[in-house]
Design a protein around this motif. Sequence first.
Motif, PDB file in Angstrom:
ATOM      1  N   SER A  59       0.825  -1.215   0.000  1.00 31.45           N
ATOM      2  CA  SER A  59       0.000   0.000   0.000  1.00 31.45           C
ATOM      3  C   SER A  59       0.853   1.257   0.000  1.00 31.45           C
ATOM      4  O   SER A  59       0.437   2.304  -0.492  1.00 31.45           O
ATOM      5  CB  SER A  59      -0.939   0.004   1.217  1.00 31.45           C
ATOM      6  N   PRO A 111       3.064   3.120  -3.977  1.00 27.96           N
ATOM      7  CA  PRO A 111       2.794   4.271  -4.848  1.00 27.96           C
ATOM      8  C   PRO A 111       3.241   5.593  -4.229  1.00 27.96           C
ATOM      9  O   PRO A 111       3.796   6.450  -4.931  1.00 27.96           O
ATOM     10  CB  PRO A 111       1.274   4.233  -5.002  1.00 27.96           C
ATOM     11  N   ASN A 157       4.035   2.636  -9.945  1.00 30.45           N
ATOM     12  CA  ASN A 157       2.913   3.415 -10.437  1.00 30.45           C
ATOM     13  C   ASN A 157       1.654   2.557 -10.544  1.00 30.45           C
ATOM     14  O   ASN A 157       1.178   2.255 -11.628  1.00 30.45           O
ATOM     15  CB  ASN A 157       3.289   4.009 -11.803  1.00 30.45           C
ATOM     16  N   TYR A 158       1.141   2.152  -9.390  1.00 27.80           N
ATOM     17  CA  TYR A 158      -0.090   1.372  -9.394  1.00 27.80           C
ATOM     18  C   TYR A 158      -1.009   1.922  -8.322  1.00 27.80           C
ATOM     19  O   TYR A 158      -0.605   2.722  -7.488  1.00 27.80           O
ATOM     20  CB  TYR A 158       0.201  -0.111  -9.134  1.00 27.80           C
ATOM     21  N   VAL A 159      -2.239   1.492  -8.346  1.00 32.90           N
ATOM     22  CA  VAL A 159      -3.173   1.880  -7.287  1.00 32.90           C
ATOM     23  C   VAL A 159      -3.288   0.709  -6.328  1.00 32.90           C
ATOM     24  O   VAL A 159      -3.635  -0.401  -6.727  1.00 32.90           O
ATOM     25  CB  VAL A 159      -4.560   2.225  -7.878  1.00 32.90           C
ATOM     26  N   ALA A 160      -2.939   0.945  -5.065  1.00 31.47           N
ATOM     27  CA  ALA A 160      -2.968  -0.137  -4.074  1.00 31.47           C
ATOM     28  C   ALA A 160      -4.400  -0.343  -3.619  1.00 31.47           C
ATOM     29  O   ALA A 160      -4.808   0.121  -2.560  1.00 31.47           O
ATOM     30  CB  ALA A 160      -2.065   0.189  -2.902  1.00 31.47           C
ATOM     31  N   ARG A 161      -5.160  -1.039  -4.437  1.00 32.29           N
ATOM     32  CA  ARG A 161      -6.586  -1.166  -4.153  1.00 32.29           C
ATOM     33  C   ARG A 161      -6.839  -2.026  -2.925  1.00 32.29           C
ATOM     34  O   ARG A 161      -6.328  -3.141  -2.829  1.00 32.29           O
ATOM     35  CB  ARG A 161      -7.308  -1.755  -5.366  1.00 32.29           C
TER      36      ARG A 161
END
Lengths: 185, 439
Positions: A30, A33, A50-54
């Motif tokens: 998490s 990013p 560069n990702y979204v820690a969903r």
Amino acid sequence: MRFYLRKLYDVTGALGGVFMIVLLAFVLYSVGPGVGLWLEQSFGLPNLFNYVARSADEFSGYAMLASAFLAMASTFGRGEHIRVTLFLQRLKGGARRAAELWCLGLGVLLAGYLAWFSVRLCYVSWELNDLSTGLIAIPLWIPQLGMAIGAIVLVIAIVEQLFIVATGGPLMEEPSGEEAMHIER
Amino acid sequence: MGSIDAQIALLAIAALFFLFGTGVWIGLSMIGVSVAVMWIFAPAKPAGDAMATTIFSDTSSWTLTALPLFIWMGEVLFRTAISEDMFRGLAPWMRRLPGRLVHTNIIGCSIFAAVSGSSAATCATIGKMTVPELKRRGYPDDIAIGSLSGAGTLGLLIPPSLIMIVYGVQADVSVAKLFAAGVIPGIMLAGLMMAYVAGWALLNPSKVPPPDPPMPLAQKLSESRTLIPVVLLILLVLGSIYAGIATATESAAFGVVGSFVIAALQRRLNWQTFWDSVMGATRLTAMILLILAGASYLKLAMGFTGLPRHLAETIAAMNLSPAALIVVLAILYIILGCFLDGISMVVLTIAIVLPMVEQAGIDKLWFGIFITVVVEMAQITPPVGFNLFVLQGMTGKSIFWIGRVSLPFFIAMNICVVLLYLFPGLVTFLPDLMVSAAR
């Protein structure tokens, strides 16, 4: 019998340890990013994360819950759950044994209550197909299962201890001073 | 709320203390009393289902995940050579201070406190090295052990802090802000303790053993290289929070990884120490979460009684000044602290005390620091105090003897509370400066 019970506490305890590692993994995932962005803005480095820690925050909480509940019995077995033993330690012989039986008897009832309703919570979520509210919606019975199993094993551990004390076996050991750092809040 | 209701609610609290006193596990006692309270005050509600839902949602909160991670970090650091390193790095600089190496306890604990969230872990880690070293050089037991027991409690006030995480979650105050707020009071309290040691040394010159042989500056600096890892770790953990890059939880995760790097560089990391640290942290978390589970249910149940609101209104009607309220609460917490551990004490009282405190116009952030200092006192007041337990294990002295030699440091904490009350800016200055209030 006792051997298998010990194994049960050890295995669920170790599973709790595994979830502790899972917790760390989720939190690191998490924070990725944020770190990537900071490195990019402060030092002009390419953003590798560069990702979204969903839903990582939600899953971290579930991992903590599973870790703690699965390790409840193993913690109980080592006498590490907090209780006030000040007056208990003053008692000798039969009085001490009676007092321990009172604690363990009440412990079975209360932990049993917790276990019963943890299982019910899990079952109802499964029946109603309740989902978590995050970006990645998972069925809520999955994290609740860890809580339910942990609570059941805790009851088993207390019942075993009650049986031991009731049949004249040794009382629960108190953690030594050396271990006191491990029972701090 | 009628006075009968208030009496029943107070009776429930009395029952809770009865259960505690007879030795029933604290978390389970809270569940038991809460069930009874729910049956009486909210008979239409399904007490058990409400319990399961509350415990599930409260003990899986993201903010709370900082707690197991900081515990884990402490478990890893305890297994590194950081204790030896810190003593080696600090000792050469203490020759000229009145009280000499006694200050390695206080400064060592203060620095280690900046990577440790717990009082007992700080005490145990620093004491591992200073207790035998001070004894070997002939420092009197009372000052050597008293200062360690007192300074170990800085683990709670100097961030990171387990108590602040628990308080922040319960009182809905930003943990990052609490961490910032603890810095100046922590340094101030360390200063008060050092002042006491210096004063003691000046009054009792005959009791202070001769200094170690002098060391040239270059060598002193070279010895202090050993402090670099811990300083880097502090920068990583606290720096990332204050710079606004990470939340408390995320900085804790950095801290765990950083501690593993230190352990690996010192060649102390193997499968055994890794797994020991995991299981140590897991069991400690299980123990705390059982208490938090009980407390979150108790909070729910107490809400139905209306007791917290009732007490808050009573206090308001009494026109008690904030100072008087703080004095009353401090006395209450000191008494509770003799018998209960810090986390139980905080979670048990927050639901009832916080409405009162807010009613009196006291800042929740300030109150969090206040409560942290009184919990520090609880660590060293016999018969129940975790620093006392740790030191009993390490030195073989009795709980009450250690409590007595810790008394001057207990008084220092009281002075600290008074100063914080007179100068609330000591608490609020740093949080106001923070880049951004992380979650």
